[in-house]
Design an enzyme around this catalytic site. Sequence first.
Site, PDB file in Angstrom:
ATOM      1  N   GLU A 191       0.838  -1.194   0.000  1.00 56.30           N
ATOM      2  CA  GLU A 191       0.000   0.000   0.000  1.00 56.30           C
ATOM      3  C   GLU A 191       0.875   1.247   0.000  1.00 56.30           C
ATOM      4  O   GLU A 191       1.845   1.335   0.762  1.00 56.30           O
ATOM      5  CB  GLU A 191      -0.890  -0.021   1.245  1.00 56.30           C
ATOM      6  CG  GLU A 191      -2.238   0.597   1.025  1.00 56.30           C
ATOM      7  CD  GLU A 191      -3.104  -0.202   0.062  1.00 56.30           C
ATOM      8  OE1 GLU A 191      -3.185   0.208  -1.119  1.00 56.30           O
ATOM      9  OE2 GLU A 191      -3.690  -1.207   0.469  1.00 56.30           O
ATOM     10  N   HIS A 192       0.530   2.197  -0.855  1.00 53.34           N
ATOM     11  CA  HIS A 192       1.287   3.450  -1.025  1.00 53.34           C
ATOM     12  C   HIS A 192       2.709   3.184  -1.532  1.00 53.34           C
ATOM     13  O   HIS A 192       3.601   4.009  -1.349  1.00 53.34           O
ATOM     14  CB  HIS A 192       1.319   4.267   0.273  1.00 53.34           C
ATOM     15  CG  HIS A 192      -0.003   4.870   0.627  1.00 53.34           C
ATOM     16  ND1 HIS A 192      -0.474   6.040   0.076  1.00 53.34           N
ATOM     17  CD2 HIS A 192      -0.978   4.439   1.468  1.00 53.34           C
ATOM     18  CE1 HIS A 192      -1.670   6.309   0.566  1.00 53.34           C
ATOM     19  NE2 HIS A 192      -2.004   5.349   1.409  1.00 53.34           N
ATOM     20  N   ALA A 251     -14.776   3.131  -0.192  1.00 53.03           N
ATOM     21  CA  ALA A 251     -14.460   1.965   0.643  1.00 53.03           C
ATOM     22  C   ALA A 251     -13.088   1.381   0.331  1.00 53.03           C
ATOM     23  O   ALA A 251     -12.692   0.380   0.912  1.00 53.03           O
ATOM     24  CB  ALA A 251     -15.542   0.891   0.458  1.00 53.03           C
ATOM     25  N   SER A 299     -11.634   1.078  -5.184  1.00 55.48           N
ATOM     26  CA  SER A 299     -11.303   1.793  -6.411  1.00 55.48           C
ATOM     27  C   SER A 299     -12.422   1.829  -7.438  1.00 55.48           C
ATOM     28  O   SER A 299     -12.287   1.402  -8.573  1.00 55.48           O
ATOM     29  CB  SER A 299     -10.034   1.228  -7.043  1.00 55.48           C
ATOM     30  OG  SER A 299      -9.478   2.208  -7.878  1.00 55.48           O
ATOM     31  N   ASP A 309      -4.405   0.794  -9.387  1.00 54.73           N
ATOM     32  CA  ASP A 309      -5.847   0.593  -9.466  1.00 54.73           C
ATOM     33  C   ASP A 309      -6.291   0.313 -10.902  1.00 54.73           C
ATOM     34  O   ASP A 309      -7.049  -0.618 -11.164  1.00 54.73           O
ATOM     35  CB  ASP A 309      -6.583   1.826  -8.934  1.00 54.73           C
ATOM     36  CG  ASP A 309      -6.344   2.042  -7.448  1.00 54.73           C
ATOM     37  OD1 ASP A 309      -5.756   1.151  -6.805  1.00 54.73           O
ATOM     38  OD2 ASP A 309      -6.738   3.104  -6.939  1.00 54.73           O
TER      39      ASP A 309
END
Length: 381
Positions: A31-32, A118, A121, A167
């Site tokens: 993540e990130h 949520a 994406s 995404d």
Amino acid sequence: MIQETREQFIHLFEKEPLMVVSPGRINLIGEHTDYNDGFVLPAAIDKKIVYAIALNNTQQCNVHAVFTNETVSFSLDEVKPTPGWINYLMGVVYQLQERGLPVQGFDCVLAGDIPVGAGMSSSAAVEGGLVAALDHIFAYGLDRMQMALIGQKAEHTFPGVKCGIMDQFANLHGKKDQVMRLDCRSLEFEYFPFSFPDYKIVLCNSMVHHSLASSEYNVRRQQCEEGVKAIQANHPVVKSLRDADMNMLNEVRAQLSSKVYDRCNYVIAEIQRVQDATALLRKGDLQQFGELMYATHEGLSKLYEVSCPELDFLVSLARERKEVAGARVMGGGFGGCTINLVKSDQVDEYVSFIKSRYQDQYGKEPEVYVTIIEEGVSIID
């Protein structure tokens, strides 16, 4: 939903549409890391956006959104950023026009069951579905990665979110029962089977709405770039945090604010966790994989500071339960869902436990989605 969307299109526009199914995505770990040239491990899921679309022989695009029950129109002669959901479609159209690809007026109905905000994406699903639909209609001959890059650029230029490629990539490249390790620098990717019939992927929605367009997302990106700049003074070959290690970061610790140091610390560790996670998948070791998910959550909460009390509470509940292999906040953060790997035969019990404890703590019931890994964007002829 597909049939209902088709019927609504025929009712509104009195012609037969092309149907496109465009999925949401989960990210198991990583993540990130995407905008830091790292690795991610996403998959497409069975929550989706559905398009019914056909040309109308004008310069006008008419879009009816089922989820807001409104129709919005725009002219192909004046495509510019506009508030609201239509911005995501207009961004795609603009990027196609910028590439000199022909776009003619179209009518479409847009429906879906991806919860907005949520962390699944929905925006990339809207972008990917439209670019795939127009590619099919106009025979552009774009490959799936080109489509993903168009969706990403659309999000950069219209909503103004400087998202990485993950995404849009996951939305367009998904395969059933497979996760994908994407190298966000080279855009090379590899599929890994995620076939654990004894476990389900359960998403618990904190009901805290997040918006990736919030300034905090772009602030994190700037903080990572600040860390890279400091490291480059000693190590010119470092182009992004993908190239850095903790020794390099510690050399410049005194030059960085504590927050910038923490952001870079998290990202460097998370890029390595994705590599470790795929090795565990190859061995079929879901328990250790789950431990890495918990480590990711700890980093996102304490170092990257993109969690919130509600998400931390949901992960702490998961840690209490033996039927859960791992859990963490998923997506950009600041709200949205946790992703949980839960034993299939105990999903109902787990959901009941989560809903009851969350209700007691926050006075509201979380939505829970049991998802399966599905195909990426599909054209239905």
